[in-house]
Design a protein around this motif. Structure first.
Motif, PDB file in Angstrom:
ATOM      1  N   TRP A  46       0.782  -0.688  -0.338  1.00  0.00           N
ATOM      2  CA  TRP A  46      -0.069  -0.422  -0.033  1.00  0.00           C
ATOM      3  C   TRP A  46       1.091   1.748   0.282  1.00  0.00           C
ATOM      4  N   LEU A  87     -12.442  -4.002   4.533  1.00  0.00           N
ATOM      5  CA  LEU A  87     -10.864  -3.859   4.909  1.00  0.00           C
ATOM      6  C   LEU A  87     -10.485  -5.368   5.851  1.00  0.00           C
ATOM      7  N   GLU A  91      -6.101  -4.386   7.443  1.00  0.00           N
ATOM      8  CA  GLU A  91      -5.538  -3.739   6.943  1.00  0.00           C
ATOM      9  C   GLU A  91      -6.572  -2.320   8.036  1.00  0.00           C
ATOM     10  N   ILE A 101     -12.490  -1.006  -0.287  1.00  0.00           N
ATOM     11  CA  ILE A 101     -10.950  -0.934  -1.179  1.00  0.00           C
ATOM     12  C   ILE A 101     -11.914  -0.949  -2.554  1.00  0.00           C
ATOM     13  N   GLU A 112      -5.454  -1.828  -6.330  1.00  0.00           N
ATOM     14  CA  GLU A 112      -6.117  -1.595  -5.678  1.00  0.00           C
ATOM     15  C   GLU A 112      -6.484  -0.524  -5.032  1.00  0.00           C
ATOM     16  N   ALA A 114      -7.859   2.153  -2.336  1.00  0.00           N
ATOM     17  CA  ALA A 114      -8.731   2.409  -1.108  1.00  0.00           C
ATOM     18  C   ALA A 114      -9.466   4.208  -0.788  1.00  0.00           C
TER      19      ALA A 114
END
Length: 154
Positions: A46, A87, A91, A101, A112, A114
């Motif tokens: 991420w 999530l 996460e 997401i 992905e 978010a």
């Protein structure tokens, strides 16, 4: 030796100015998100950043980048949007619980993303409102030039 010192000072000042400029310009004009490229396992990959809509392009700017250009550009006509998911437990430890997401597919590469409900709604509307690539507007002037090109050469 003194030249080297001043060159390093100038480079440091330039890096700080780029960071400040990027921070001030992007934070005020974009949607904060987290993005990762798939396949990814667990909670790895991420990256914090900002997205900005620019016509038919979605520009992604990484938080820890000094480049004045977008780090990734998604074209709306080549982007597929998949249903959002909640999530995972891992996460939730580093993301706000009000984030969703969604999966984006850009010419076979999956990502992905978010973002909060308002950002998700805006992204969904932006992707779904894209004109079909087959319905591109005809440039009549270019078409006329193409048709008459053979006649002007005689």
């Amino acid at each position: 030796m003194e030249f080297l010192f001043w060159a390093l000072v100038c480079l440091a000042v330039l890096a700080v100015l780029l960071a400040v400029w990027r921070f001030l310009t992007l934070r005020s004009r974009g949607q904060s998100i987290l993005l990762r490229r798939l396949p990814a396992s667990g909670v790895h990959g991420w990256r914090h950043g900002t997205i900005r809509y620019n016509g038919d392009d979605l520009e992604y700017f990484k938080l820890r980048s000094l480049s004045p250009l977008a780090d990734r550009v998604f074209n709306r006509q080549h982007l597929d949007f998949h249903e959002p998911r909640q999530l995972s437990e891992g996460e939730e430890k580093f993301m706000s619980r009000d984030l969703s997401i969604a999966t984006l597919c850009d010419d076979g590469t999956h990502y992905e993303i978010a973002l909060d409900q308002h950002g998700l709604m805006a992204l969904t509307a932006w992707v779904e409102s894209a004109p079909d690539i087959r319905h591109e507007r005809i440039n009549h002037a270019a078409l006329r030039d193409r048709i008459t090109r053979g006649k002007n050469g005689k």
